[in-house]
Design an enzyme around this catalytic site. Structure first.
Site, PDB file in Angstrom:
ATOM      1  N   ILE A  11     -15.071 -24.260  17.857  1.00  0.00           N
ATOM      2  CA  ILE A  11     -14.433 -25.541  18.142  1.00  0.00           C
ATOM      3  C   ILE A  11     -12.973 -25.229  18.396  1.00  0.00           C
ATOM      4  CG2 ILE A  11     -13.897 -27.844  17.294  1.00  0.00           C
ATOM      5  CD1 ILE A  11     -16.496 -27.816  15.780  1.00  0.00           C
ATOM      6  N   LYS A  13     -17.546 -26.193  10.773  1.00  0.00           N
ATOM      7  CA  LYS A  13     -16.326 -25.721  11.409  1.00  0.00           C
ATOM      8  C   LYS A  13     -15.433 -25.218  10.292  1.00  0.00           C
ATOM      9  CE  LYS A  13     -12.148 -27.183  13.815  1.00  0.00           C
ATOM     10  NZ  LYS A  13     -11.369 -28.284  14.419  1.00  0.00           N
ATOM     11  N   TYR A  41     -16.622 -30.233   8.711  1.00  0.00           N
ATOM     12  CA  TYR A  41     -15.323 -29.669   9.081  1.00  0.00           C
ATOM     13  C   TYR A  41     -14.574 -29.367   7.794  1.00  0.00           C
ATOM     14  CZ  TYR A  41     -10.645 -29.601  11.352  1.00  0.00           C
ATOM     15  OH  TYR A  41      -9.384 -29.265  11.800  1.00  0.00           O
TER      16      TYR A  41
END
Length: 309
Positions: free
Chosen positions: A218, A177, A149
């Site tokens: 996401i 992400k 992330y």
């Protein structure tokens, strides 16, 4: 590392990897006394999947994981897996200040039956490359596929395309992400790490990253408007601009709240207006007021009036 957790595609679930598709970063319903409403959360997870989403990401920032006790955090994961009916549809956030603790959360996710995990870089300090690589390698040892992330705005640690390529070459991550907001990075990531999957990390750059080759999202706003968001995402990744662009323009005044400081309160307010279990947020977050509340309310009511739910 991924084969044991890769579902066979079906007509109902065409994904070839657990982290593909629309993975909703779930908001966590709270009761008036600010205790977690696990029954409402279970219903919400099942409802999201029934309304076109592919899976859920519990214990992210939208799920207020920083305010949860260890017991609450573990139970949220177990609740999500049970409600989803298929552990491959669940990607728990496993962020923690220490690598050992993050690995323990990844192990808990594996024990619960989850299909992958989402991991921030070290954020207790401005970690250098060697610390970042060690962190991801440690958590990958838990055995589940790790999605990195990248949120340099909040963590102050930037997972640049070059660093992501090294993490992928290390065997530590399977996807990223991407939340930096810099859509140009999508092309550099594809050049430097062609086997690394790109996931849309911010709702308000969905179309740009979908067209750049993202294979997942996401997502925040499907918590309130799953059907419209699912239509938008699937049209975008298919390159169907006739469908995607007008819908993106209609939703963008809401989607951009996902990138603002008040994103948790904004999405929960939109959920309340859409008849979903949003509810209160735990301190230090407090309800929206004044012009901010009015803006979220107006944009949500406009979307609902247009049938974008």
């Amino acid at each position: 590392m991924t084969d044991a957790h890769t579902p066979a595609p079906t007509a109902a679930d065409p994904r070839t990897r657990p982290w593909h598709g629309i993975m909703v970063a779930t908001a966590l319903p709270m009761r008036e006394d600010l205790s977690v409403d696990y029954d409402a959360y279970a219903d919400h997870v099942a409802w999201l999947i029934a309304n076109g989403c592919d899976g859920v990401v519990p214990n992210g920032s939208l799920g207020e994981y920083q305010t949860l006790t260890d017991e609450e955090r573990a139970r949220v994961v177990r609740t999500a897996v049970e409600a989803a009916g298929d552990g491959s549809r669940v990607m728990p956030g496993v962020a923690a200040y220490g690598s050992a603790e993050a690995r323990r959360w990844a192990e808990q996710a594996a024990e619960a039956g989850a299909g992958s995990v989402l991991l921030l870089p070290p954020n207790a300090f401005r970690a250098d490359e060697s610390a970042v690589r060690s962190h991801y390698a440690e958590v990958a040892r838990a055995g589940l596929p790790v999605v990195a992330y990248n949120n340099p705005i909040d963590t102050k640690v930037d997972l640049t395309p070059a660093l992501l390529a090294r993490l992928h070459a290390d065997g530590s991550i399977v996807a990223v992400k991407e939340f930096s907001g810099d859509v140009r990075r999508a092309y550099e990531i594809a050049e430097l790490a062609p086997g690394l999957d790109l996931l849309i990390g911010a709702d308000d750059v969905l179309l740009e990253l979908a067209l750049a080759g993202a294979v997942g999202w996401i997502a925040g706003y499907p918590n309130a408007l799953p059907a419209a968001c699912a239509t938008l995402y699937r049209a975008a990744v298919a390159g169907d601009l006739d469908t995607a662009l007008p819908l993106y323009k209609s939703l963008h005044s809401l989607l951009r709240w996902d990138s603002k400081t008040e994103f948790v309160q904004a999405i929960k307010l939109s959920m309340d207006l859409a008849g979903r279990p949003g509810g209160a947020t735990r301190p230090p977050r407090f309800p929206l007021t004044g012009e901010t509340e009015a803006a979220v309310r107006a944009a949500t009511e406009k979307a609902l009036a247009e049938g974008l739910n």
